[in-house]
Design a protein around this motif. Structure first.
Motif, PDB file in Angstrom:
ATOM      1  N   LEU A 157      39.785  45.400  45.325  1.00  0.00           N
ATOM      2  CA  LEU A 157      40.947  45.566  44.453  1.00  0.00           C
ATOM      3  C   LEU A 157      42.198  44.975  45.094  1.00  0.00           C
ATOM      4  O   LEU A 157      42.941  44.226  44.457  1.00  0.00           O
ATOM      5  CB  LEU A 157      41.168  47.051  44.152  1.00  0.00           C
ATOM      6  CG  LEU A 157      42.425  47.398  43.341  1.00  0.00           C
ATOM      7  CD1 LEU A 157      42.358  46.770  41.959  1.00  0.00           C
ATOM      8  CD2 LEU A 157      42.597  48.915  43.241  1.00  0.00           C
ATOM      9  N   ASN A 158      42.421  45.302  46.364  1.00  0.00           N
ATOM     10  CA  ASN A 158      43.608  44.808  47.055  1.00  0.00           C
ATOM     11  C   ASN A 158      43.601  43.283  47.183  1.00  0.00           C
ATOM     12  O   ASN A 158      44.634  42.632  47.030  1.00  0.00           O
ATOM     13  CB  ASN A 158      43.716  45.446  48.442  1.00  0.00           C
ATOM     14  CG  ASN A 158      44.086  46.917  48.374  1.00  0.00           C
ATOM     15  OD1 ASN A 158      44.661  47.381  47.381  1.00  0.00           O
ATOM     16  ND2 ASN A 158      43.763  47.665  49.415  1.00  0.00           N
ATOM     17  N   LEU A 159      42.422  42.709  47.473  1.00  0.00           N
ATOM     18  CA  LEU A 159      42.328  41.261  47.589  1.00  0.00           C
ATOM     19  C   LEU A 159      42.563  40.589  46.248  1.00  0.00           C
ATOM     20  O   LEU A 159      43.251  39.565  46.154  1.00  0.00           O
ATOM     21  CB  LEU A 159      40.962  40.862  48.147  1.00  0.00           C
ATOM     22  CG  LEU A 159      40.724  39.360  48.330  1.00  0.00           C
ATOM     23  CD1 LEU A 159      41.782  38.753  49.253  1.00  0.00           C
ATOM     24  CD2 LEU A 159      39.325  39.098  48.867  1.00  0.00           C
ATOM     25  N   THR A 178      46.263  37.696  42.666  1.00  0.00           N
ATOM     26  CA  THR A 178      47.025  37.715  41.416  1.00  0.00           C
ATOM     27  C   THR A 178      48.482  37.370  41.670  1.00  0.00           C
ATOM     28  O   THR A 178      49.112  36.646  40.886  1.00  0.00           O
ATOM     29  CB  THR A 178      46.920  39.094  40.747  1.00  0.00           C
ATOM     30  OG1 THR A 178      45.558  39.336  40.379  1.00  0.00           O
ATOM     31  CG2 THR A 178      47.786  39.175  39.498  1.00  0.00           C
ATOM     32  N   ARG A 179      49.035  37.858  42.777  1.00  0.00           N
ATOM     33  CA  ARG A 179      50.418  37.511  43.120  1.00  0.00           C
ATOM     34  C   ARG A 179      50.571  35.998  43.241  1.00  0.00           C
ATOM     35  O   ARG A 179      51.524  35.406  42.719  1.00  0.00           O
ATOM     36  CB  ARG A 179      50.804  38.158  44.456  1.00  0.00           C
ATOM     37  CG  ARG A 179      50.903  39.663  44.452  1.00  0.00           C
ATOM     38  CD  ARG A 179      51.272  40.148  45.852  1.00  0.00           C
ATOM     39  NE  ARG A 179      51.192  41.584  45.993  1.00  0.00           N
ATOM     40  CZ  ARG A 179      52.144  42.352  46.503  1.00  0.00           C
ATOM     41  NH1 ARG A 179      53.257  41.800  46.919  1.00  0.00           N
ATOM     42  NH2 ARG A 179      51.993  43.662  46.605  1.00  0.00           N
ATOM     43  N   ALA A 180      49.629  35.367  43.959  1.00  0.00           N
ATOM     44  CA  ALA A 180      49.702  33.919  44.159  1.00  0.00           C
ATOM     45  C   ALA A 180      49.586  33.179  42.824  1.00  0.00           C
ATOM     46  O   ALA A 180      50.255  32.166  42.609  1.00  0.00           O
ATOM     47  CB  ALA A 180      48.603  33.474  45.112  1.00  0.00           C
ATOM     48  N   ARG A 181      48.755  33.674  41.931  1.00  0.00           N
ATOM     49  CA  ARG A 181      48.560  32.994  40.647  1.00  0.00           C
ATOM     50  C   ARG A 181      49.750  33.200  39.717  1.00  0.00           C
ATOM     51  O   ARG A 181      50.067  32.309  38.912  1.00  0.00           O
ATOM     52  CB  ARG A 181      47.253  33.472  40.015  1.00  0.00           C
ATOM     53  CG  ARG A 181      46.044  32.964  40.799  1.00  0.00           C
ATOM     54  CD  ARG A 181      44.724  33.508  40.307  1.00  0.00           C
ATOM     55  NE  ARG A 181      43.634  32.946  41.105  1.00  0.00           N
ATOM     56  CZ  ARG A 181      42.654  33.648  41.656  1.00  0.00           C
ATOM     57  NH1 ARG A 181      42.596  34.972  41.484  1.00  0.00           N
ATOM     58  NH2 ARG A 181      41.718  33.065  42.365  1.00  0.00           N
ATOM     59  N   THR A 230      44.789  30.691  47.861  1.00  0.00           N
ATOM     60  CA  THR A 230      44.253  31.231  46.614  1.00  0.00           C
ATOM     61  C   THR A 230      43.954  30.101  45.642  1.00  0.00           C
ATOM     62  O   THR A 230      44.842  29.307  45.311  1.00  0.00           O
ATOM     63  CB  THR A 230      45.250  32.206  45.963  1.00  0.00           C
ATOM     64  OG1 THR A 230      45.480  33.297  46.848  1.00  0.00           O
ATOM     65  CG2 THR A 230      44.709  32.741  44.643  1.00  0.00           C
ATOM     66  N   LYS A 231      42.713  30.032  45.224  1.00  0.00           N
ATOM     67  CA  LYS A 231      42.338  29.032  44.219  1.00  0.00           C
ATOM     68  C   LYS A 231      43.145  29.279  42.939  1.00  0.00           C
ATOM     69  O   LYS A 231      43.210  30.398  42.432  1.00  0.00           O
ATOM     70  CB  LYS A 231      40.842  29.117  43.927  1.00  0.00           C
ATOM     71  CG  LYS A 231      40.334  28.005  43.025  1.00  0.00           C
ATOM     72  CD  LYS A 231      38.878  28.218  42.632  1.00  0.00           C
ATOM     73  CE  LYS A 231      37.913  27.869  43.728  1.00  0.00           C
ATOM     74  NZ  LYS A 231      36.509  27.895  43.248  1.00  0.00           N
ATOM     75  N   GLY A 279      52.263  36.723  52.858  1.00  0.00           N
ATOM     76  CA  GLY A 279      53.159  37.563  52.079  1.00  0.00           C
ATOM     77  C   GLY A 279      52.574  38.100  50.787  1.00  0.00           C
ATOM     78  O   GLY A 279      53.311  38.464  49.873  1.00  0.00           O
ATOM     79  N   LEU A 280      51.263  38.192  50.711  1.00  0.00           N
ATOM     80  CA  LEU A 280      50.618  38.602  49.459  1.00  0.00           C
ATOM     81  C   LEU A 280      50.294  40.090  49.382  1.00  0.00           C
ATOM     82  O   LEU A 280      49.797  40.563  48.367  1.00  0.00           O
ATOM     83  CB  LEU A 280      49.320  37.802  49.251  1.00  0.00           C
ATOM     84  CG  LEU A 280      49.483  36.300  49.027  1.00  0.00           C
ATOM     85  CD1 LEU A 280      48.132  35.652  48.800  1.00  0.00           C
ATOM     86  CD2 LEU A 280      50.414  36.025  47.840  1.00  0.00           C
TER      87      LEU A 280
END
Length: 268
Positions: free
Chosen positions: A114-116, A121-124, A157-158, A198-199
Protein backbone atom coordinates in the motif's frame (compact mmCIF):
# COMPACT_ATOMS: atom_id res chain seq x y z
CA UNK A 1 34.26 2.38 -3.66
CA UNK A 2 33.95 6.15 -3.85
CA UNK A 3 34.22 7.28 -7.47
CA UNK A 4 35.64 10.63 -8.50
CA UNK A 5 34.08 11.93 -11.69
CA UNK A 6 36.44 12.48 -14.58
CA UNK A 7 34.04 14.35 -16.85
CA UNK A 8 35.00 17.65 -18.41
CA UNK A 9 32.22 19.67 -16.77
CA UNK A 10 32.60 22.64 -19.09
CA UNK A 11 32.33 20.54 -22.24
CA UNK A 12 29.52 18.37 -20.86
CA UNK A 13 27.63 21.51 -19.85
CA UNK A 14 28.01 23.00 -23.32
CA UNK A 15 27.07 19.74 -25.05
CA UNK A 16 23.86 19.21 -23.07
CA UNK A 17 22.71 22.81 -23.46
CA UNK A 18 23.25 22.68 -27.24
CA UNK A 19 21.44 19.33 -27.38
CA UNK A 20 18.48 20.77 -25.49
CA UNK A 21 18.31 23.84 -27.75
CA UNK A 22 18.47 21.72 -30.90
CA UNK A 23 15.80 19.33 -29.68
CA UNK A 24 13.45 22.14 -28.66
CA UNK A 25 13.94 23.80 -32.03
CA UNK A 26 13.17 20.60 -33.92
CA UNK A 27 10.13 19.97 -31.72
CA UNK A 28 8.99 23.56 -32.34
CA UNK A 29 8.49 24.34 -28.64
CA UNK A 30 9.49 27.40 -26.64
CA UNK A 31 11.22 25.71 -23.71
CA UNK A 32 11.00 23.28 -20.83
CA UNK A 33 9.14 22.51 -17.64
CA UNK A 34 11.04 20.90 -14.77
CA UNK A 35 9.76 19.51 -11.48
CA UNK A 36 11.91 20.89 -8.64
CA UNK A 37 12.32 18.58 -5.67
CA UNK A 38 15.15 20.18 -3.72
CA UNK A 39 17.52 17.47 -4.92
CA UNK A 40 20.67 17.70 -6.98
CA UNK A 41 19.30 16.05 -10.15
CA UNK A 42 16.42 18.49 -10.60
CA UNK A 43 18.71 21.41 -9.70
CA UNK A 44 21.22 20.44 -12.39
CA UNK A 45 18.54 19.72 -14.99
CA UNK A 46 16.74 23.02 -14.45
CA UNK A 47 20.02 24.95 -14.59
CA UNK A 48 20.93 23.29 -17.88
CA UNK A 49 17.49 24.13 -19.29
CA UNK A 50 17.84 27.73 -18.08
CA UNK A 51 21.17 28.06 -19.89
CA UNK A 52 19.44 27.44 -23.23
CA UNK A 53 17.87 30.89 -22.99
CA UNK A 54 14.50 29.26 -23.68
CA UNK A 55 11.53 29.47 -21.36
CA UNK A 56 12.20 27.35 -18.29
CA UNK A 57 9.30 26.78 -15.92
CA UNK A 58 10.30 25.41 -12.51
CA UNK A 59 7.48 23.66 -10.69
CA UNK A 60 7.11 22.83 -7.02
CA UNK A 61 4.60 20.02 -6.43
CA UNK A 62 4.46 19.29 -2.69
CA UNK A 63 2.54 16.32 -1.35
CA UNK A 64 3.03 16.28 2.43
CA UNK A 65 6.60 17.32 1.68
CA UNK A 66 9.33 17.41 4.31
CA UNK A 67 10.18 21.06 5.15
CA UNK A 68 13.86 20.52 4.30
CA UNK A 69 12.93 19.51 0.75
CA UNK A 70 10.68 22.54 0.31
CA UNK A 71 13.32 24.93 1.62
CA UNK A 72 16.01 23.59 -0.70
CA UNK A 73 13.69 23.72 -3.70
CA UNK A 74 12.70 27.32 -2.99
CA UNK A 75 16.33 28.34 -2.43
CA UNK A 76 17.33 26.87 -5.79
CA UNK A 77 14.43 28.44 -7.68
CA UNK A 78 15.13 31.87 -6.17
CA UNK A 79 18.80 31.60 -7.13
CA UNK A 80 17.97 30.43 -10.66
CA UNK A 81 15.51 33.29 -11.25
CA UNK A 82 18.17 35.81 -10.22
CA UNK A 83 20.68 34.30 -12.65
CA UNK A 84 18.41 33.72 -15.65
CA UNK A 85 15.62 36.08 -16.82
CA UNK A 86 14.01 33.25 -18.83
CA UNK A 87 13.22 31.27 -15.66
CA UNK A 88 9.78 31.40 -14.07
CA UNK A 89 8.16 29.27 -11.40
CA UNK A 90 4.86 28.05 -10.12
CA UNK A 91 3.63 25.94 -7.24
CA UNK A 92 1.01 23.22 -7.55
CA UNK A 93 -0.02 21.89 -4.14
CA UNK A 94 -1.04 18.31 -4.88
CA UNK A 95 -1.69 17.32 -1.27
CA UNK A 96 -5.50 17.79 -1.55
CA UNK A 97 -5.54 15.83 -4.82
CA UNK A 98 -3.54 13.03 -3.24
CA UNK A 99 -5.84 12.88 -0.21
CA UNK A 100 -8.92 12.84 -2.44
CA UNK A 101 -7.42 9.98 -4.44
CA UNK A 102 -6.85 7.99 -1.26
CA UNK A 103 -10.46 8.49 -0.17
CA UNK A 104 -11.82 7.27 -3.49
CA UNK A 105 -9.66 4.16 -3.89
CA UNK A 106 -9.75 0.86 -2.00
CA UNK A 107 -7.11 0.24 0.63
CA UNK A 108 -5.05 -2.88 1.30
CA UNK A 109 -4.11 -4.92 4.36
CA UNK A 110 -0.61 -5.32 2.94
CA UNK A 111 0.93 -2.17 4.37
CA UNK A 112 4.21 -2.42 2.45
CA UNK A 113 2.48 -2.74 -0.92
CA UNK A 114 0.00 0.00 0.00
CA UNK A 115 2.73 2.46 0.97
CA UNK A 116 4.74 1.73 -2.18
CA UNK A 117 1.68 2.09 -4.39
CA UNK A 118 0.81 5.42 -2.76
CA UNK A 119 4.40 6.59 -3.16
CA UNK A 120 4.24 5.81 -6.88
CA UNK A 121 0.88 7.59 -7.03
CA UNK A 122 2.58 10.77 -5.81
CA UNK A 123 5.08 10.55 -8.67
CA UNK A 124 2.31 9.96 -11.22
CA UNK A 125 0.25 12.89 -9.96
CA UNK A 126 3.30 15.10 -10.38
CA UNK A 127 3.84 13.81 -13.91
CA UNK A 128 0.22 14.69 -14.71
CA UNK A 129 0.71 18.22 -13.39
CA UNK A 130 3.92 18.70 -15.38
CA UNK A 131 2.29 17.58 -18.62
CA UNK A 132 -0.69 19.83 -17.95
CA UNK A 133 1.62 22.82 -17.57
CA UNK A 134 3.69 21.72 -20.58
CA UNK A 135 0.51 21.53 -22.63
CA UNK A 136 -0.81 24.98 -21.83
CA UNK A 137 2.57 26.66 -22.29
CA UNK A 138 3.89 24.69 -25.27
CA UNK A 139 6.85 23.22 -23.39
CA UNK A 140 8.68 19.90 -23.12
CA UNK A 141 8.89 17.99 -19.83
CA UNK A 142 12.57 17.63 -18.93
CA UNK A 143 13.42 14.49 -16.96
CA UNK A 144 15.77 14.53 -13.99
CA UNK A 145 16.90 10.89 -13.85
CA UNK A 146 20.60 10.01 -13.91
CA UNK A 147 22.24 6.94 -15.47
CA UNK A 148 22.39 4.80 -12.31
CA UNK A 149 18.73 5.46 -11.52
CA UNK A 150 17.36 5.12 -15.04
CA UNK A 151 19.51 2.34 -16.51
CA UNK A 152 21.20 0.75 -13.51
CA UNK A 153 18.75 0.00 -10.71
CA UNK A 154 15.54 1.41 -12.21
CA UNK A 155 14.97 3.67 -9.21
CA UNK A 156 12.10 5.67 -10.64
CA UNK A 157 8.34 5.40 -11.06
CA UNK A 158 7.12 4.14 -14.41
CA UNK A 159 4.85 6.86 -15.86
CA UNK A 160 5.78 9.04 -12.88
CA UNK A 161 9.20 10.68 -12.86
CA UNK A 162 9.98 8.26 -15.70
CA UNK A 163 7.33 9.95 -17.85
CA UNK A 164 9.25 12.70 -19.66
CA UNK A 165 9.97 14.14 -23.10
CA UNK A 166 13.73 14.57 -22.82
CA UNK A 167 16.37 13.20 -20.43
CA UNK A 168 19.32 15.62 -20.35
CA UNK A 169 21.35 13.91 -17.61
CA UNK A 170 20.45 10.26 -18.14
CA UNK A 171 23.92 9.46 -19.49
CA UNK A 172 25.62 10.88 -16.39
CA UNK A 173 26.46 8.89 -13.29
CA UNK A 174 25.54 10.39 -9.92
CA UNK A 175 29.17 11.35 -9.34
CA UNK A 176 29.12 13.13 -12.72
CA UNK A 177 25.95 14.99 -11.73
CA UNK A 178 27.63 16.14 -8.51
CA UNK A 179 30.66 17.38 -10.44
CA UNK A 180 28.43 19.23 -12.89
CA UNK A 181 26.36 20.68 -10.03
CA UNK A 182 29.47 22.23 -8.49
CA UNK A 183 30.45 23.69 -11.86
CA UNK A 184 26.93 25.11 -12.27
CA UNK A 185 26.98 26.74 -8.81
CA UNK A 186 24.04 24.78 -7.45
CA UNK A 187 23.34 25.88 -3.83
CA UNK A 188 25.53 24.23 -1.19
CA UNK A 189 22.46 23.06 0.74
CA UNK A 190 21.59 20.84 -2.23
CA UNK A 191 25.15 19.68 -2.86
CA UNK A 192 25.49 18.25 0.66
CA UNK A 193 21.95 16.89 1.05
CA UNK A 194 21.39 13.14 1.06
CA UNK A 195 19.64 12.02 -2.15
CA UNK A 196 15.96 11.25 -1.59
CA UNK A 197 12.95 10.69 -3.84
CA UNK A 198 10.65 12.49 -1.38
CA UNK A 199 7.79 10.10 -2.09
CA UNK A 200 7.07 9.03 1.47
CA UNK A 201 6.64 12.39 3.19
CA UNK A 202 9.68 11.94 5.41
CA UNK A 203 13.46 12.30 5.23
CA UNK A 204 14.34 8.72 4.26
CA UNK A 205 17.19 8.73 1.77
CA UNK A 206 17.63 6.81 -1.47
CA UNK A 207 20.36 4.82 0.29
CA UNK A 208 17.89 3.83 3.01
CA UNK A 209 15.59 2.41 0.33
CA UNK A 210 18.19 0.86 -1.95
CA UNK A 211 20.50 -0.55 0.71
CA UNK A 212 23.57 0.96 -0.95
CA UNK A 213 24.94 4.41 -1.77
CA UNK A 214 25.14 5.74 -5.31
CA UNK A 215 28.93 5.50 -5.12
CA UNK A 216 28.60 1.80 -4.31
CA UNK A 217 26.02 1.25 -7.04
CA UNK A 218 28.23 2.97 -9.61
CA UNK A 219 31.00 0.58 -8.65
CA UNK A 220 28.67 -2.41 -9.02
CA UNK A 221 27.40 -1.14 -12.37
CA UNK A 222 30.98 -0.99 -13.66
CA UNK A 223 31.72 -4.50 -12.36
CA UNK A 224 28.68 -5.99 -14.07
CA UNK A 225 29.64 -4.27 -17.34
CA UNK A 226 33.05 -5.97 -17.00
CA UNK A 227 31.31 -9.35 -16.81
CA UNK A 228 31.90 -9.94 -13.11
CA UNK A 229 29.62 -12.18 -11.05
CA UNK A 230 28.69 -12.44 -7.38
CA UNK A 231 31.31 -15.17 -6.88
CA UNK A 232 34.05 -12.62 -7.60
CA UNK A 233 33.39 -10.69 -4.40
CA UNK A 234 33.15 -11.07 -0.63
CA UNK A 235 31.95 -8.95 2.28
CA UNK A 236 30.41 -5.56 1.55
CA UNK A 237 31.39 -5.71 -2.11
CA UNK A 238 29.41 -8.94 -2.54
CA UNK A 239 26.42 -7.41 -0.73
CA UNK A 240 26.45 -4.31 -2.92
CA UNK A 241 26.94 -6.28 -6.13
CA UNK A 242 24.00 -8.55 -5.24
CA UNK A 243 21.81 -5.53 -4.48
CA UNK A 244 22.65 -3.97 -7.82
CA UNK A 245 22.19 -7.20 -9.77
CA UNK A 246 18.80 -7.88 -8.13
CA UNK A 247 17.47 -4.37 -8.79
CA UNK A 248 18.85 -4.32 -12.32
CA UNK A 249 17.07 -7.62 -13.03
CA UNK A 250 13.66 -6.93 -11.49
CA UNK A 251 13.42 -3.43 -12.96
CA UNK A 252 14.17 -4.30 -16.59
CA UNK A 253 10.48 -3.70 -17.34
CA UNK A 254 11.13 -0.01 -16.63
CA UNK A 255 14.27 0.24 -18.75
CA UNK A 256 13.14 -1.67 -21.84
CA UNK A 257 10.49 -0.65 -24.37
CA UNK A 258 6.94 -1.82 -23.70
CA UNK A 259 6.64 -5.37 -25.06
CA UNK A 260 4.28 -5.60 -28.01
CA UNK A 261 2.54 -8.82 -28.92
CA UNK A 262 3.22 -9.01 -32.65
CA UNK A 263 0.54 -10.81 -34.65
CA UNK A 264 1.80 -13.17 -37.38
CA UNK A 265 1.05 -11.87 -40.87
CA UNK A 266 -0.88 -15.05 -41.62
CA UNK A 267 -3.48 -14.03 -39.02
CA UNK A 268 -4.03 -10.58 -40.50
Amino acid sequence: MQKISTINSEKVNEHIVNWLKSYAESAKVTGFVVGISGGIDSAVTSTLCAQTGLQTLCVEMPIHQAPSHVNRAQEHIAQLKKRFPNVSDTRVDLTPVFESFKKETPTSENEAKLNLSLANTRARLRMTALYYLAGIHGLLVAGTGNKVEDFGVGFFTKYGDGGVDVSPIADLLKSDVRALAKYLNVPDSILVAKPTDGLFGDDRSDEDQLGASYEELEWAMAQLEKGKSTNDFTGREKTVFDIYKRLNTINQHKMNPIPVCEIPEIYK
